[in-house]
Scaffold this motif. Structure first.
Motif: not given
Length: 226
Positions: A161-188
């Motif tokens: 809980i001491d991390k400066s961010y509290f959640k990360i959303r990953l979008m994964i290309d279903k066909t390529k099996k690769q990360i497409y994006s990471a969306l992070i929301f900072d506690k600020s």
């Protein structure tokens, strides 16, 4: 030195039951992504980094490149100038050899040196492909279709809980099996989005890619925080 890091994620109300129902599905998807990534030695990706500053209602967009050695903690992340006439000019770099991390700001002529474990408070971009393996809860929330491609969406929540961010959303290309994006929301309240534009496996790079050579940067102040 004020440094740019890759953070983000909006807190969603998810029940314990939902985690129990979706956890296995999320893990299966992430295992496929991790296995494909680890099959390569060096991965190079060009990315777009967008900062949504909630305090002053501004948006900053920056291009960058990351080179990661998949079987170690070594990586080199470069951010480029926002000036369209100098868009390939590096303005900041974050480099690690797995033990030491250097954060170099060209404009300030300064490099901060940290132990990797001290720097772990911030989001490590090299973790994008394998971060779920340690220290995160995860849940599959469904799929989205963008420009004809299907992406699987997984939310990660850090157990620390001491991390400066509290959640990360990953979008994964279903066909390529690769990360497409990471969306992070900072506690600020700020939002950070990291979108991968290219994914080039097994590139050849010299070993000194993952270290910072102060002698090659005359006039740079070294701030050792180890």
């Amino acid at each position: 030195m004020k440094k740019i890091t890759l953070y983000a994620f909006l807190l969603l109300g998810i029940t314990t039951t939902a985690f129990a129902q979706k956890d296995a599905e999320a893990k299966a998807i992430l295992n496929q992504v991790s296995a494909k990534y680890k099959a390569f030695n060096i991965v190079k990706s060009d990315f777009t980094f967008v900062i949504d500053n909630q305090q002053d209602q501004s948006t900053i967009t920056q291009q960058g490149t990351i080179v990661v050695q998949s079987k170690t903690n070594k990586y080199r992340l470069s951010l480029y100038s926002q000036d369209p006439t100098a868009k390939t000019q590096v303005v900041q770099e974050i480099i690690t050899d797995g033990r030491t991390q250097w954060t170099y700001n060209k404009k300030d002529k300064e490099v901060q040196v940290n132990k990797v474990d001290k720097a772990d408070q911030n989001f490590n971009p090299a973790q994008i492909f394998t971060m779920y393996e340690k220290g995160y809860k995860y849940i599959y929330t469904g799929s989205e279709t963008l420009k004809g491609r299907v992406y699987q969406v997984i939310d990660l929540t850090p157990e620390d809980i001491d991390k400066s961010y509290f959640k990360i959303r990953l979008m994964i290309d279903k066909t390529k099996k690769q990360i497409y994006s990471a969306l992070i929301f900072d506690k600020s309240g700020n939002k950070y989005n990291y979108t991968i534009n290219t994914f080039t496996p097994n590139v050849q790079v010299p070993e000194n890619t993952f270290t910072f050579d102060a002698k090659a940067h005359p006039g740079v102040e070294v701030v050792d925080l180890r």
